[in-house]
Design an enzyme around this catalytic site. Structure first.
Site, PDB file in Angstrom:
ATOM      1  NE  ARG A  46      -0.251 -12.140   9.434  1.00 21.88           N
ATOM      2  CZ  ARG A  46      -0.553 -11.017   8.817  1.00 21.88           C
ATOM      3  NH1 ARG A  46      -1.626 -10.373   9.162  1.00 21.88           N
ATOM      4  NH2 ARG A  46       0.199 -10.549   7.841  1.00 21.88           N
ATOM      5  CB  VAL A 133       6.532  11.197  11.143  1.00 18.83           C
ATOM      6  CG1 VAL A 133       6.435  12.318  10.121  1.00 18.83           C
ATOM      7  CG2 VAL A 133       5.220  11.038  11.875  1.00 18.83           C
ATOM      8  N   GLY A 188      10.921  -3.366  -4.372  1.00 19.71           N
ATOM      9  CA  GLY A 188      10.622  -3.364  -2.938  1.00 19.71           C
ATOM     10  C   GLY A 188      10.386  -1.985  -2.345  1.00 19.71           C
ATOM     11  CE  LYS A 206       4.917   8.173   6.659  1.00 23.43           C
ATOM     12  NZ  LYS A 206       5.634   7.777   5.434  1.00 23.43           N
TER      13      LYS A 206
HETATM   14  N1  HSE Z   1       5.190   3.536   2.724  1.00 25.61           N
HETATM   15  C1  HSE Z   1       5.910   4.617   3.329  1.00 25.61           C
HETATM   16  C2  HSE Z   1       6.682   5.388   2.264  1.00 25.61           C
HETATM   17  C3  HSE Z   1       6.892   4.173   4.358  1.00 25.61           C
HETATM   18  O1  HSE Z   1       6.736   4.967   1.119  1.00 25.61           O
HETATM   19  O2  HSE Z   1       7.234   6.412   2.602  1.00 25.61           O
HETATM   20  C4  HSE Z   1       6.254   3.856   5.655  1.00 25.61           C
HETATM   21  O3  HSE Z   1       5.709   5.016   6.225  1.00 25.61           O
END
Ligand code: HSE
Length: 438
Positions: A46, A133, A188, A206
């Site tokens: 983007r 996953v 983060g 997942k």
């Molecule tokens: N947001 C996901 C997690 C990572 O915290 O495991 C990406 O699938």
């Protein structure tokens, strides 16, 4: 040496940037595994102006997906855009134009998998999705290739790094939920909008993908019972610890007669067992196969380079032709897969109950009486002497013996309705059966 393979990267966020770096920094090593050079021909994103410090010339970065889909020199496209749209349209455009696709977008596959895989098959292309996953853990390859000889009996996993970071940090730092979520965002680990991580959506999507690979049935992720971690407080974590357990967000899928018992919910796991020893942003998956027995996988489920590791492995598999073979032969995410019959919701297991009660005569008797009426036997009770009982009541914790989970739900609802508790009571499953597979 064979001709180089030219790759297009769609999305230059954290993972996309990591993929470009890994392909350039480890080019020699990757060439050895792929049997030819893999070159990043172009990236689309983007914000073209943003300086990401990538080893990619500015004229190789643009904002139009057609720059990749209509470039005949590009054979493999890496789709690293999250969410459903425009990711779905982009995937369709790439497949329609003859690209093999590698993607980390689990929401897209959980929602539109059959449609997209059908299109890929019609076009003679493949979709690889190891990074979708459990990030860096090669669980898709493990289930669909390495464990192919097995009838999979069950999958049990920690599939969301953000929620695992929050739960384990709350315990280790004795911090409350809100404070730890804020820290996860600052460091983060959590998205700016972490809703789908903490409400269990991400782990459920997942699990739906893994269940499809393992059991060969299509599981609409929205049909899987799901509870997030938003209501887990420090008290619950401490009481679980007193009983020798930790709380983890656990995704479960297991065969139960002609059905799959599936759910994603916070549960108690025994300290010292592998799932309880999965800390921080790590993911873990425990699988029982009839031939291999129990297997355990552990690794980083999120983050730039762990996810890039899985993306680049998929690119290599696609380049050497392994993805196409698996894709053709396993009927992976086949539109004709039978729909899963999910249930029974009723599972025989121990439960951990936390009530907030007024500290006065007869309350414990009333609660244990209702549990008894529902056929629930108590294994242990904890109530600490509270010097100054708060308005919200004192916590009373009960661990039950194994019993039907639906009976426990009914009993807890009856206890809450009887007016002896303050606020909503908590009921968590206890996952005790860490025994070797038969
Ligand atoms: N947001 C996901 C997690 C990572 O915290 O495991 C990406 O699938």
């Amino acid at each position: 040496m064979n001709e180089p393979v030219r790759v297009g990267v769609v999305g230059l966020g954290t993972v996309g940037s990591g993929v470009v770096r890994l392909l350039v920094d480890s080019a020699d090593h990757i060439t050895r595994h792929a049997g030819r050079k893999i070159v990043v021909e172009r990236a689309v994103c983007r914000d073209v102006e943003k300086d990401r410090g990538l080893p990619l010339a500015a004229d190789r970065i643009s904002s139009d997906i057609h720059d990749i889909s209509r470039d005949p020199s590009i054979s493999v496209a890496v789709l690293l855009v999250g969410g459903l749209e425009p990711a779905r349209s982009m995937m369709i455009d790439l497949l329609e134009h003859g690209k093999d696709v590698v993607t980390a977008n689990k929401a897209l596959l959980a929602e539109h998998g059959p449609e997209l895989f059908e299109l890929a098959r019609r076009k003679g292309r493949s979709i690889a999705f190891e990074p979708a996953v459990a990030g860096g853990i090669p669980i898709v390859a493990a289930i669909s290739e390495c464990l192919a000889a097995n009838r999979i009996e069950s999958i049990r996993g920690i599939l969301n790094g953000t929620s695992n970071f929050i739960l384990s940090t709350m315990e280790e730092d004795a911090a409350d939920y809100a404070e730890t979520l804020a820290r996860a965002q600052a460091e983060g680990y959590a998205e700016a909008d972490p809703a789908m991580d903490v409400d269990g959506t991400d782990a459920t999507q997942k699990l739906a993908i893994l269940a499809h690979l393992a059991f060969g049935v299509w599981v609409p992720w929205g049909d899987i019972p799901r509870t997030g971690i938003e209501e887990i407080d420090l008290d619950l974590i401490r009481f679980a610890g007193e009983l020798g357990y930790r709380i983890r967000l656990i995704a479960v899928a297991r065969r139960a007669d002609d059905r799959l018992a599936m759910r994603v919910a916070p549960a108690l796991v025994k300290i010292g067992t592998p799932l309880a020893e999965t800390h921080g942003a790590y993911n873990a998956v425990s699988i029982i196969g009839d031939a291999v027995g129990r297997m355990f996988f552990h690794g980083l489920g999120a983050g730039q380079m762990p996810t890039a590791s899985a993306v680049v492995a998929d690119i290599i598999d696609t380049v050497v032709g392994r993805t196409a073979i698996t894709f053709r032969t396993t009927g992976v995410l086949d539109a004709d897969s039978p729909a899963a019959r999910i249930g029974p919701a009723d599972i025989e297991e121990r439960s951990f109950l936390r009530f907030r009660v007024a500290d006065k005569p007869g309350v414990l008797a009333q609660i244990t009486g209702i549990l008894g009426e529902h056929g629930i036997s108590i294994a242990s009770v904890i109530q600490h002497d509270a010097a100054d009982a708060a308005e919200s009541g004192v916590p009373l914790v009960i661990m039950t013996h194994a019993c039907q989970s639906q009976a426990v739900q009914r009993a807890v609802a009856a206890i809450d309705a009887a007016g002896v508790t303050r606020g909503k009571s908590t009921c968590l499953s206890v996952l005790d059966d860490w025994t070797p597979a038969k």
